[in-house]
Design a protein around this motif. Structure first.
Motif, PDB file in Angstrom:
ATOM      1  N   LYS A 425       0.940  -1.487   0.195  1.00 26.46           N
ATOM      2  CA  LYS A 425      -0.055   0.068  -0.228  1.00 26.46           C
ATOM      3  C   LYS A 425       1.193   1.146   0.322  1.00 26.46           C
ATOM      4  O   LYS A 425       1.683   1.122   0.432  1.00 26.46           O
ATOM      5  N   GLY A 426       0.203   2.445  -0.698  1.00 28.42           N
ATOM      6  CA  GLY A 426       0.957   3.569  -0.261  1.00 28.42           C
ATOM      7  C   GLY A 426       1.145   4.465  -2.016  1.00 28.42           C
ATOM      8  O   GLY A 426       0.762   3.588  -2.885  1.00 28.42           O
ATOM      9  N   PRO A 427       1.459   5.588  -1.905  1.00 25.68           N
ATOM     10  CA  PRO A 427       1.502   6.686  -3.426  1.00 25.68           C
ATOM     11  C   PRO A 427       2.623   5.884  -4.535  1.00 25.68           C
ATOM     12  O   PRO A 427       2.169   6.166  -5.295  1.00 25.68           O
ATOM     13  N   LEU A 428       2.631   4.734  -3.963  1.00 22.97           N
ATOM     14  CA  LEU A 428       3.652   4.071  -5.759  1.00 22.97           C
ATOM     15  C   LEU A 428       2.767   2.887  -5.874  1.00 22.97           C
ATOM     16  O   LEU A 428       3.617   2.202  -6.572  1.00 22.97           O
ATOM     17  N   LEU A 429       1.871   2.732  -5.831  1.00 22.41           N
ATOM     18  CA  LEU A 429       1.170   1.642  -5.672  1.00 22.41           C
ATOM     19  C   LEU A 429       0.433   2.337  -7.891  1.00 22.41           C
ATOM     20  O   LEU A 429      -0.292   3.659  -7.991  1.00 22.41           O
ATOM     21  N   PHE A 430      -0.290   1.347  -9.017  1.00 27.16           N
ATOM     22  CA  PHE A 430      -0.800   1.502  -9.880  1.00 27.16           C
ATOM     23  C   PHE A 430      -2.467   2.336  -9.719  1.00 27.16           C
ATOM     24  O   PHE A 430      -2.495   2.100  -8.557  1.00 27.16           O
ATOM     25  N   SER A 431      -2.589   2.660 -11.185  1.00 27.61           N
ATOM     26  CA  SER A 431      -3.795   2.762 -10.792  1.00 27.61           C
ATOM     27  C   SER A 431      -4.898   1.919 -11.206  1.00 27.61           C
ATOM     28  O   SER A 431      -6.071   1.943 -11.474  1.00 27.61           O
ATOM     29  N   GLY A 432      -4.553   0.846 -12.079  1.00 26.62           N
ATOM     30  CA  GLY A 432      -5.256  -0.347 -11.977  1.00 26.62           C
ATOM     31  C   GLY A 432      -5.105  -1.063 -13.406  1.00 26.62           C
ATOM     32  O   GLY A 432      -4.199  -0.462 -14.301  1.00 26.62           O
ATOM     33  N   ILE A 444      -6.418  -4.853  -6.262  1.00 27.77           N
ATOM     34  CA  ILE A 444      -6.802  -3.467  -4.949  1.00 27.77           C
ATOM     35  C   ILE A 444      -7.842  -4.017  -4.258  1.00 27.77           C
ATOM     36  O   ILE A 444      -9.235  -3.955  -4.921  1.00 27.77           O
ATOM     37  N   ASP A 445      -7.665  -4.313  -2.581  1.00 25.30           N
ATOM     38  CA  ASP A 445      -8.957  -4.245  -2.077  1.00 25.30           C
ATOM     39  C   ASP A 445      -9.412  -2.967  -1.520  1.00 25.30           C
ATOM     40  O   ASP A 445      -8.911  -1.532  -2.045  1.00 25.30           O
ATOM     41  N   ALA A 446     -11.268  -2.782  -1.151  1.00 31.07           N
ATOM     42  CA  ALA A 446     -11.557  -2.025  -0.671  1.00 31.07           C
ATOM     43  C   ALA A 446     -10.969  -1.367   0.712  1.00 31.07           C
ATOM     44  O   ALA A 446     -10.714   0.359   1.112  1.00 31.07           O
ATOM     45  N   ASP A 447     -10.208  -1.724   1.355  1.00 30.62           N
ATOM     46  CA  ASP A 447      -8.698  -0.670   1.464  1.00 30.62           C
ATOM     47  C   ASP A 447      -7.376  -0.136   1.466  1.00 30.62           C
ATOM     48  O   ASP A 447      -6.824   0.409   1.477  1.00 30.62           O
ATOM     49  N   GLY A 448      -7.276  -0.422   0.180  1.00 33.97           N
ATOM     50  CA  GLY A 448      -6.438   0.135  -1.236  1.00 33.97           C
ATOM     51  C   GLY A 448      -5.045  -0.494  -0.781  1.00 33.97           C
ATOM     52  O   GLY A 448      -4.472  -0.367  -1.226  1.00 33.97           O
ATOM     53  N   TRP A 449      -5.112  -1.856  -0.329  1.00 34.27           N
ATOM     54  CA  TRP A 449      -3.811  -2.466  -0.339  1.00 34.27           C
ATOM     55  C   TRP A 449      -3.695  -3.499  -1.292  1.00 34.27           C
ATOM     56  O   TRP A 449      -4.706  -4.058  -1.874  1.00 34.27           O
ATOM     57  N   PHE A 450      -2.966  -3.418  -2.248  1.00 34.62           N
ATOM     58  CA  PHE A 450      -2.696  -4.571  -3.085  1.00 34.62           C
ATOM     59  C   PHE A 450      -2.254  -5.992  -3.329  1.00 34.62           C
ATOM     60  O   PHE A 450      -1.327  -6.688  -2.138  1.00 34.62           O
ATOM     61  N   HIS A 451      -2.766  -6.867  -3.954  1.00 37.96           N
ATOM     62  CA  HIS A 451      -2.322  -8.091  -3.518  1.00 37.96           C
ATOM     63  C   HIS A 451      -1.550  -8.473  -4.195  1.00 37.96           C
ATOM     64  O   HIS A 451      -1.720  -8.759  -5.542  1.00 37.96           O
TER      65      HIS A 451
END
Length: 606
Positions: A425-432, A444-451
């Protein structure tokens, strides 16, 4: 997370303003390195952007780039972004069908290719394209085709678009999608990961923190005063690592990049350029290790006993330093003598200015890591990231552990889910994923965590360890779930082994296909005086099979009985990108390999 810029293009303009006359890139032309300054690069980027706009290019349109590591890549990439477009790279090794899929999926209007071979490959599947720009000389009568120089001249002749470009970049948003990176795809067609300005800039800032930590630990004796930092650019720009940590991070830090468009010349170019830093894949370091280790064992330019004594002195000095103890003068003198006569000589095989080494994509065998740290006195810092979250974890001088991929990078949050999956998680995450809302919501789950799809653990000191892939677990006939990646990586810690693929779905026991590294295997045969007629025969030599068996047994000793590899077969060749058995980034395509070597696998269960 503080960031100095809002967009990539503003970062680029700042770099040009700060160091206009410094070489941004050096390209190999006519057997010489030809530099292009940051200012000259910006001029060509603006010509490219203006030509796109003169062609009718609109904000959000897509340009595909199908080229090797040549100057056309950064010009086309930055020019597309300057024109408000989205840049998407394609691997030069992709088939025509794979290229066509990306053309259509990315809704590409303009394609940039570098060579006539690439042009001829895609022409039969180019119906959806509006314009094809070719770097090399081309038949100008071809429909929809324009030569690179002519295209730039068109932009140069239309300076009225420069004000539009300026306003567009000023009004760009950090969340604007500027890049689509297509994953290499081990199980099907690739997904298009959408990367924003925010993703790239946050990644550059995270990388800067890591680079600063590594540079702070470099011994003064290695450093060259007031030299312009230089590095090699040889990994494909369509891969996220070279695009972000290579192209954009060099821009952020002001590093000159030497473009290597022929990977077979990487090593001679390395000795010619003498880069200050090198970010490579494990295979490169394994090859260097194998060659030097063979020279040491055969005393070809090295005193074998002196080398091993030097390694022991180095280990003693580093251990005493870690414990905060004084180094006895006799050991210190021996260490300094070893640095002068042995360590520096081995480092010199990577150029006489090398100061730091980093690696990612896969684990490096431990004997290779130890060799560089204690035999060359220069550690290799390993990292972990994905297309969707490049800057995940990194080992640094003050925070590294064997077999770990390091601690979270600046701006990255990491946790382990209840099923063992690594989450970011964080600002380094892609947009989808482009045009794939279902896959995005799954990732990306509802809390913004990337699996991530990777399985791992975090120890008490915050170090991350990768242990497997969530979707690649083997379920044996006894119901036991086993991670093949863990076993495969344990085997690959020996540099002689290139690839391993473990099997066992619904079987009573596990088996493995093993491929070998040709150079390392031949070196082993030479040192051990094993005679052979052909390489294929060498792979099946009883002494080689015995050696591989000992490696497998040592791996089995580290795992439970149900996780042990009971049988294996050594193949006479390695898995190949050309035969679509591995991806361009070295990941094994399990379904294809399983089908192709079905008969071999069945012999292990007969």
């Amino acid at each position: 997370m503080e960031q100095q810029f809002n967009t990539i293009y503003s970062m680029f303009c700042n770099r040009v303003q700060e160091t206009p006359d410094i070489a941004a890139y050096c390209e190999r032309l006519n057997n010489q390195w030809q530099p292009t300054s940051w200012q000259s690069l910006k001029d060509q980027v603006e010509y490219f952007a203006s030509a796109l706009m003169a062609h009718g290019f609109s904000k959000g349109d897509t340009v595909n780039i199908l080229a090797g590591n040549r100057l056309v890549w950064p010009i086309a990439d930055l020019g597309t972004i300057a024109a408000g477009g989205i840049s998407a790279g394609i691997y030069p090794t992709n088939s025509a069908g794979q290229c066509e899929y990306i053309f259509k999926h990315s809704e590409c209007k303009v394609l940039v290719v570098d060579t006539l071979d690439q042009l001829n490959k895609i022409l039969p599947v180019s119906q959806s394209l509006e314009l094809i720009i070719v770097k090399d000389p081309v038949d100008k009568s071809l429909d929809k085709v324009i030569q690179w120089d002519d295209f730039l001249e068109k932009g140069k002749a239309n300076p009225q678009y420069l004000n539009t470009i300026q306003k567009m970049t000023e009004n760009s948003d950090p969340e604007d999608i500027i890049i689509i990176v297509y994953t290499s795809g081990t199980t099907g067609m690739p997904k298009g990961a959408c990367l924003s300005n925010r993703y790239v800039l946050a990644s550059c800032e995270a990388l800067k923190h890591t680079v600063d930590a590594i540079n702070a630990a470099i011994p003064d004796v290695y450093k060259q005063a007031n030299e312009q930092p230089e590095s090699l650019s040889f990994l494909p720009y369509c891969h996220v690592a070279e695009r972000i940590s290579g192209m954009y991070n060099r821009m952020y830090l002001g590093v000159t990049g030497y473009l290597v468009d022929d990977i077979t010349k990487l090593y001679p170019y390395m000795l010619e350029v003498n880069p200050h830093s090198f970010a490579g894949l494990p295979r490169f370091f394994e090859k260097i290790y194998a060659k030097i280790k063979n020279d040491i064992e055969t005393e070809n330019g090295y005193d074998r006993d002196a080398f091993y004594r030097a390694v022991e002195f180095n280990k003693q000095v580093k251990q005493l330093n870690r414990e905060g103890k004084n180094v006895p003068i006799q050991i210190q003198q021996a260490y300094e003598n070893a640095e002068k006569n042995i360590f520096s000589k081995i480092r010199g095989t990577l150029g006489n200015r090398i100061m730091s080494l980093t690696s990612g994509a896969a684990p490096i065998p431990e004997d290779v890591l130890h060799f560089f740290e204690y035999g060359a006195n220069i550690p290799i810092y390993e990292a972990y990231g994905l297309t969707e979250f490049l800057c995940g974890a990194f080992n640094t001088p003050d925070a590294r552990k064997p077999r770990s991929v390091g601690c979270p990078m600046y701006g990255a949050q990491i946790k382990i889910a209840s099923d063992g999956e690594i989450l970011f998680k964080g600002p380094l995450l892609f947009s989808g994923y482009y045009k794939d809302e279902a896959a995005t919501n799954e990732a990306i789950d509802a809390d913004g965590w990337f699996h991530t799809g990777d399985i791992g653990k975090i120890d008490e000191d915050g170090f991350l360890f990768i242990t497997g892939r969530k979707k690649e677990f083997i379920k044996t006939s006894t119901g036991k779930k086993i991670s093949p990646l863990l076993l495969e990586n344990l085997c690959k810690r020996n540099h002689v082994i290139s690839n391993v693929m473990v099997f066992g779905d619904f079987k009573k026991y596990l088996t493995a296909l093993i491929t070998l590294n040709p150079d390392e295997l031949k070196g082993y045969a030479k040192v051990n005086q094993i005679e052979y007629n052909t390489y294929e025969a060498l792979t099946q030599h009883p002494e080689i099979i015995k050696m591989i068996e000992s490696i497998v047994q040592s791996v089995n000793a580290q795992v439970s009985r149900t996780e042990q590899i009971k049988k294996f077969r050594v193949l006479t060749r390695d898995f190949s990108v050309d035969q679509e058995e591995i991806t361009p980034t070295g990941k094994v395509k399990r379904k294809i390999v399983t089908a192709r070597f079905k008969d071999v696998i069945e012999t292990m269960y007969a």
